[in-house]
Design a protein around this motif. Structure first.
Motif, PDB file in Angstrom:
ATOM      1  N   ARG A  25       0.802  -1.456   0.056  1.00  0.00           N
ATOM      2  CA  ARG A  25      -0.121  -0.090   0.129  1.00  0.00           C
ATOM      3  C   ARG A  25       0.668   1.103   0.230  1.00  0.00           C
ATOM      4  N   GLY A  26       2.231   1.334   0.070  1.00  0.00           N
ATOM      5  CA  GLY A  26       2.802   2.219   0.118  1.00  0.00           C
ATOM      6  C   GLY A  26       2.973   3.116   1.283  1.00  0.00           C
ATOM      7  N   ARG A  27       2.560   2.448   2.506  1.00  0.00           N
ATOM      8  CA  ARG A  27       2.347   3.211   3.870  1.00  0.00           C
ATOM      9  C   ARG A  27       3.850   3.293   4.296  1.00  0.00           C
ATOM     10  N   SER A  28       4.246   4.257   5.088  1.00  0.00           N
ATOM     11  CA  SER A  28       5.428   4.538   5.507  1.00  0.00           C
ATOM     12  C   SER A  28       5.225   3.904   7.035  1.00  0.00           C
ATOM     13  N   ALA A  29       6.331   3.689   7.771  1.00  0.00           N
ATOM     14  CA  ALA A  29       6.162   3.017   9.152  1.00  0.00           C
ATOM     15  C   ALA A  29       6.022   4.117   9.961  1.00  0.00           C
ATOM     16  N   PRO A  30       4.888   3.812  11.043  1.00  0.00           N
ATOM     17  CA  PRO A  30       4.521   4.686  12.073  1.00  0.00           C
ATOM     18  C   PRO A  30       6.027   5.033  13.014  1.00  0.00           C
ATOM     19  N   ARG A  31       5.948   6.223  13.687  1.00  0.00           N
ATOM     20  CA  ARG A  31       7.212   6.500  14.411  1.00  0.00           C
ATOM     21  C   ARG A  31       7.087   5.884  15.747  1.00  0.00           C
ATOM     22  N   ASN A  32       5.915   5.439  16.202  1.00  0.00           N
ATOM     23  CA  ASN A  32       5.829   4.908  17.419  1.00  0.00           C
ATOM     24  C   ASN A  32       5.498   3.369  17.358  1.00  0.00           C
ATOM     25  N   SER A  33       6.127   2.887  16.384  1.00  0.00           N
ATOM     26  CA  SER A  33       6.318   1.217  16.193  1.00  0.00           C
ATOM     27  C   SER A  33       7.004   0.562  17.103  1.00  0.00           C
ATOM     28  N   GLY A  34       8.039   1.092  17.743  1.00  0.00           N
ATOM     29  CA  GLY A  34       8.870   0.337  18.648  1.00  0.00           C
ATOM     30  C   GLY A  34      10.001  -0.173  17.774  1.00  0.00           C
ATOM     31  N   LEU A  35      10.014   0.083  16.497  1.00  0.00           N
ATOM     32  CA  LEU A  35      11.144  -0.241  15.579  1.00  0.00           C
ATOM     33  C   LEU A  35      12.217   0.701  15.635  1.00  0.00           C
ATOM     34  N   GLY A  36      13.475   0.331  15.222  1.00  0.00           N
ATOM     35  CA  GLY A  36      14.573   1.321  15.443  1.00  0.00           C
ATOM     36  C   GLY A  36      14.599   2.343  14.142  1.00  0.00           C
ATOM     37  N   PRO A  37      15.452   3.268  14.425  1.00  0.00           N
ATOM     38  CA  PRO A  37      15.500   4.345  13.443  1.00  0.00           C
ATOM     39  C   PRO A  37      16.069   3.708  11.993  1.00  0.00           C
ATOM     40  N   ASP A  38      16.802   2.941  11.799  1.00  0.00           N
ATOM     41  CA  ASP A  38      17.606   2.412  10.729  1.00  0.00           C
ATOM     42  C   ASP A  38      16.342   1.612  10.146  1.00  0.00           C
ATOM     43  N   THR A  39      15.632   0.792  10.782  1.00  0.00           N
ATOM     44  CA  THR A  39      14.557  -0.080  10.368  1.00  0.00           C
ATOM     45  C   THR A  39      13.529   0.611   9.867  1.00  0.00           C
ATOM     46  N   VAL A  40      13.070   1.566  10.547  1.00  0.00           N
ATOM     47  CA  VAL A  40      11.888   2.575   9.845  1.00  0.00           C
ATOM     48  C   VAL A  40      12.373   3.326   8.688  1.00  0.00           C
ATOM     49  N   ALA A  41      13.464   3.620   8.724  1.00  0.00           N
ATOM     50  CA  ALA A  41      14.202   4.391   7.345  1.00  0.00           C
ATOM     51  C   ALA A  41      13.915   3.334   6.151  1.00  0.00           C
ATOM     52  N   ALA A  42      14.449   2.207   6.463  1.00  0.00           N
ATOM     53  CA  ALA A  42      14.486   1.230   5.385  1.00  0.00           C
ATOM     54  C   ALA A  42      12.991   0.824   4.871  1.00  0.00           C
ATOM     55  N   ILE A  43      12.161   0.672   5.956  1.00  0.00           N
ATOM     56  CA  ILE A  43      10.740   0.286   5.412  1.00  0.00           C
ATOM     57  C   ILE A  43      10.205   1.613   4.876  1.00  0.00           C
ATOM     58  N   ASP A  44      10.588   2.983   5.214  1.00  0.00           N
ATOM     59  CA  ASP A  44      10.166   4.180   4.457  1.00  0.00           C
ATOM     60  C   ASP A  44      10.829   3.918   3.186  1.00  0.00           C
ATOM     61  N   GLU A  45      11.771   3.465   2.749  1.00  0.00           N
ATOM     62  CA  GLU A  45      12.334   3.538   1.452  1.00  0.00           C
ATOM     63  C   GLU A  45      11.577   2.474   0.573  1.00  0.00           C
ATOM     64  N   VAL A  46      11.132   1.356   1.395  1.00  0.00           N
ATOM     65  CA  VAL A  46      10.292   0.392   0.448  1.00  0.00           C
ATOM     66  C   VAL A  46       8.894   1.195   0.232  1.00  0.00           C
ATOM     67  N   ALA A  47       8.411   1.955   1.075  1.00  0.00           N
ATOM     68  CA  ALA A  47       7.090   2.615   0.795  1.00  0.00           C
ATOM     69  C   ALA A  47       7.065   3.621  -0.290  1.00  0.00           C
TER      70      ALA A  47
END
Length: 73
Positions: A25-47
């Motif tokens: 769906r192209g959704r970026s990671a929520p910042r309050n997901s508990g995931l680390g910043p590098d993981t969130v950034a990588a998921i955002d790149e996928v989105a």
């Protein structure tokens, strides 16, 4: 009282769900997901690459690598 930290199993399940939403769906990671910043950034790149992310396995692999670096045990 502070909320309990998620278990490794809960973090992995959250990662899988959030990565799937980025892929489908192209959704970026929520910042309050508990995931680390590098993981969130990588998921955002996928989105960001959506809908072409499924053609680029490198950005998906980068998300898994980031998760393992930050949360692997």
């Amino acid at each position: 009282m502070l909320p309990e930290a998620p278990t490794p199993q809960e973090l992995r399940a959250s990662f899988q769900t959030i990565l799937n939403l980025a892929l489908t769906r192209g959704r970026s990671a929520p910042r309050n997901s508990g995931l680390g910043p590098d993981t969130v950034a990588a998921i955002d790149e996928v989105a960001y690459e959506h809908p072409d992310a499924d053609a680029d396995a490198d950005c998906i692999a980068a998300a898994y690598d980031a998760f393992e670096r930050e949360h692997g045990r």
